[in-house]
Motif scaffolding. Sequence first.
Motif, mmCIF file in Angstrom:
data_model
loop_
_atom_site.group_PDB
_atom_site.id
_atom_site.type_symbol
_atom_site.label_atom_id
_atom_site.label_comp_id
_atom_site.label_asym_id
_atom_site.label_seq_id
_atom_site.Cartn_x
_atom_site.Cartn_y
_atom_site.Cartn_z
ATOM 1 N N PHE A 124 0.832 -1.203 0.000
ATOM 2 C CA PHE A 124 0.000 0.000 0.000
ATOM 3 C C PHE A 124 0.869 1.258 0.000
ATOM 4 O O PHE A 124 0.615 2.216 -0.741
ATOM 5 C CB PHE A 124 -0.930 -0.008 1.214
ATOM 6 N N GLY A 125 1.923 1.250 0.818
ATOM 7 C CA GLY A 125 2.829 2.403 0.854
ATOM 8 C C GLY A 125 3.551 2.612 -0.463
ATOM 9 O O GLY A 125 3.728 3.746 -0.911
ATOM 10 N N ALA A 126 3.946 1.502 -1.096
ATOM 11 C CA ALA A 126 4.629 1.606 -2.390
ATOM 12 C C ALA A 126 3.694 2.141 -3.462
ATOM 13 O O ALA A 126 4.081 2.971 -4.297
ATOM 14 C CB ALA A 126 5.191 0.244 -2.795
ATOM 15 N N LEU A 127 2.434 1.671 -3.444
ATOM 16 C CA LEU A 127 1.467 2.126 -4.439
ATOM 17 C C LEU A 127 1.247 3.635 -4.366
ATOM 18 O O LEU A 127 1.034 4.294 -5.385
ATOM 19 C CB LEU A 127 0.141 1.397 -4.245
ATOM 20 N N ARG A 128 1.317 4.191 -3.179
ATOM 21 C CA ARG A 128 1.090 5.628 -3.011
ATOM 22 C C ARG A 128 2.203 6.458 -3.637
ATOM 23 O O ARG A 128 2.018 7.647 -3.904
ATOM 24 C CB ARG A 128 0.954 5.974 -1.527
ATOM 25 N N GLN A 129 3.359 5.853 -3.853
ATOM 26 C CA GLN A 129 4.481 6.582 -4.453
ATOM 27 C C GLN A 129 4.448 6.572 -5.977
ATOM 28 O O GLN A 129 5.096 7.404 -6.618
ATOM 29 C CB GLN A 129 5.813 5.976 -3.983
ATOM 30 N N LEU A 130 3.707 5.639 -6.567
ATOM 31 C CA LEU A 130 3.742 5.481 -8.017
ATOM 32 C C LEU A 130 3.305 6.721 -8.791
ATOM 33 O O LEU A 130 3.860 7.002 -9.863
ATOM 34 C CB LEU A 130 2.905 4.271 -8.442
ATOM 35 N N PRO A 131 2.314 7.515 -8.305
ATOM 36 C CA PRO A 131 1.964 8.733 -9.059
ATOM 37 C C PRO A 131 3.109 9.728 -9.192
ATOM 38 O O PRO A 131 3.069 10.595 -10.067
ATOM 39 C CB PRO A 131 0.799 9.322 -8.237
ATOM 40 N N ASN A 132 4.128 9.603 -8.333
ATOM 41 C CA ASN A 132 5.274 10.513 -8.401
ATOM 42 C C ASN A 132 6.325 10.069 -9.409
ATOM 43 O O ASN A 132 7.307 10.780 -9.638
ATOM 44 C CB ASN A 132 5.932 10.634 -7.017
ATOM 45 N N LEU A 133 6.130 8.901 -10.014
ATOM 46 C CA LEU A 133 7.095 8.400 -10.993
ATOM 47 C C LEU A 133 6.965 9.198 -12.292
ATOM 48 O O LEU A 133 5.861 9.436 -12.771
ATOM 49 C CB LEU A 133 6.842 6.921 -11.257
ATOM 50 N N THR A 134 8.075 9.621 -12.837
ATOM 51 C CA THR A 134 8.073 10.458 -14.039
ATOM 52 C C THR A 134 8.735 9.733 -15.200
ATOM 53 O O THR A 134 9.416 8.721 -15.020
ATOM 54 C CB THR A 134 8.816 11.786 -13.786
ATOM 55 N N ILE A 135 8.528 10.275 -16.402
ATOM 56 C CA ILE A 135 9.136 9.744 -17.623
ATOM 57 C C ILE A 135 9.970 10.851 -18.252
ATOM 58 O O ILE A 135 9.516 11.996 -18.370
ATOM 59 C CB ILE A 135 8.072 9.251 -18.615
ATOM 60 N N ASP A 136 11.182 10.538 -18.639
ATOM 61 C CA ASP A 136 12.080 11.521 -19.242
ATOM 62 C C ASP A 136 12.689 10.931 -20.508
ATOM 63 O O ASP A 136 13.479 10.003 -20.449
ATOM 64 C CB ASP A 136 13.188 11.912 -18.252
#
Length: 822
Positions: free
Chosen positions: A35-47
């Motif tokens: 659950f904690g890991a899933l909450r971080q996924l929206p912060n993942l970016t693409i470059d």
Amino acid sequence: MGRLKIRIEQGFEDFTALIFRFRWPVVLLMLLLAFGALRQLPNLTIDMSDEGFLHPQDEILLSYNEFRDQFGRDDLIVMAIESDQVFSQPFLKKLKKLHALLEEKVPHLNDITSLVNARNTRGVKDGIVVEDLLEKWPQDEAALTALKKRVLANPLYRDRLISADGRFTTLVIEADAYAAPPINEAELLAGFDDLEENLSPDPAEPEGGQNQPRYLNDKERGKIVMTVKKIAAQFQADNFQINLAGSPVVTHTVKKTMRTDMMLFIRLAVLVIAISLFFMFRRLSAVAYPLFVVGLALISTLALMALLGVAIKLPTMILPSFILAVGVGDSVHVLAIFFQNLKKSGDKQQALVKAMGHSGLAIVMTSLTTAAGLASFFRAEIAPVADLGLFAAFGVLLALIYSIVFLPALLAVTPLKSRQNLGKINENNSDDGVMTRFFDWITDFSTQQSKAIIAASIIIMIISFGGISRLSFSHDILSWLPDTMPVKNATASIDHNLNGSVTLELVLDTGHENGLYEPEMLNKIDRFSRELASAESSTVRVGKVMSVVDILKEIHQALNENRPEYYKIPQNPRLIPQEFLLFENSGSDDLEDVVDSRFQLARITIKVPWQDAMHYVPFIEKIEKKGREIFDPEVSITSTGIMALFGRILYAAIHSAAQSYLIAFIIITLMMVFLVGSLRLGTLCMLPNLAPIIITLGFMGWAGLEFNMFTMLIGSIAIGLAVDDTVHFVYNFRRYFIQAEEPVTAVRQTLQTTGRAMLTTTVVLTLGFFIFMFASMENLFNFGLLTGITLILALVADFFLAPALMTVLAQSRAGRTAISAR
């Protein structure tokens, strides 16, 4: 060594018993972690930016950043419009409307240049006037004819804003170098009494403070391209055919394609794994739980990337499906032994404890070798390849940890029944007559023809080395895209009709202030530009060279009644600063794009067609050599811009490939030696792992396939995966050889037990890489195909070459001692 192995196996059994006892707390803890890991996924970016391929402290990138700080961006969007009526009222009115709409709607816009606002410098009685080309709108056919003649005759417009035949015209769109700094509302509302205090720098605050400017990020650059594309679509017509090209458009297209492919890969990987697991175990729990385990490893890995601010880049796009395919192997080995024990005893706890005691050490060693192969990329000079090495290795180790901790807990809380008809594919099942006969045939052939197999393998490798010598490196992201992509055709059209869509930027440092006021220096820049423009190259065609001397010639011509013979550099040193001053006072800021405020630095822009970076490297070297011949030693020339970045990326790819292959070989060889407890045997066991990689690279060379950002990963990834099967084979072969003291029997027992799991895991892994053949981009297709073939070759080597080597080795006393050593 044998006592240590027994203690390790006992440790795994004790740990698993502990997990079984506290199964519910373990499951809840793992779910909270997920659950904690899933909450971080929206912060993942693409470059997908070109500069994102290099580390922040790379010298070429630092030079490029200095260039952007001084002169702005060089990665321009080129909108080329094809029409046979460019110099007609309807076309020019539509062009003006398009230009205005772009100025209004495109975010982060620094400048747009087209025929509408092209610089038109002309002399008047009291000096010069610098105005937009269409500031005075042509009212009749005579004016349009005169406009066409003037535009086609102007060297500054030709191949930049208009094609030589007058059928293509362009809008050149330049984005801001920086994002808009945040507005500090508190300072804006503060009273004027402390204004001086607010404006004074704080000694304790770093230069730039909180409002220090930052370069546009990938999301902002993508928004620019999307806006331009949307507006272009509104104006597209038969006689107003718009082509979009330039580095920003290419990278945006690659990013969009990559995102679509990445989601497809994840879905296909889950499907392939689910089908394979169900075929193996015929239980839904045996399908769901490994997917939970490897899914948690993937989510945790991506969450760590988000926490550390590491973006998904082009090579790291394979990370999700890679972790899914590779990480599930640990669960396969545990479940195979678990269900076999459960079928025999019916006691779930005992079956689970014995399964972890049997497989724990083996899956640890195979995971470590896989992680070692991936970690060899950690020191790569290409930033996303280094990221891939680090986070893929981290994901594999997480999959190992979760297989040891989470999988036993899940099995412990699930009601399971022993089924006599399940577990058809496991390490001790010899009931399948077809598989038994198949492995018996392999045993007989590999042991009876051992010397012939070894000789044939050596011959094939020698031939492969000939192919390896023919390998060439490549970095051309445009060529990776399908031919149906509009940007690919647009780039080819612009390169053909306007002589280039990308640039090499040179920064010339005269070495002192006002060095660009000296006629001798300007004459050398002019000579340098002319020789570059006329230089013959077998690979790169120079389309246009632009510098400060072009503006100076334009000014000088305008001050001399616009007569063509005065389009030259004034040789009077007192005139040059005066003419520059007149130009600046006219209201134009174009000098800022080509010189610094001290008139010490000059920008020289070389426009060329888009090509493979392999061609740019010698071209840049040739230009730098030409510069050293023309200019004095105190004058320095620095190559930068997109082309220089491409060249640097190619060099980094070559160096990184050689470095990673060497590191992977050394680390995995040492681990193999440690595992088998013998330097001779451990080194010999590397041959079945190296042979498939050598053969694949040799095939690439003979087939003319290029070594690019993705295919360079094959060797280190494959050796880390291929060695897993070799570890299982040698580990079990030694056990059975010590019991039977006869190599043929040991090979037969090894293949009839471990060989089945090796076959199954290789099928899963191979299908996992063949998934990439569904990619839209050619480079991913080749990567998936070649890596999958390499893994198949590795299995063939473990089934035939490894038994042949063990058979020959066992024929000597020293060899038998090495095999039997504990």
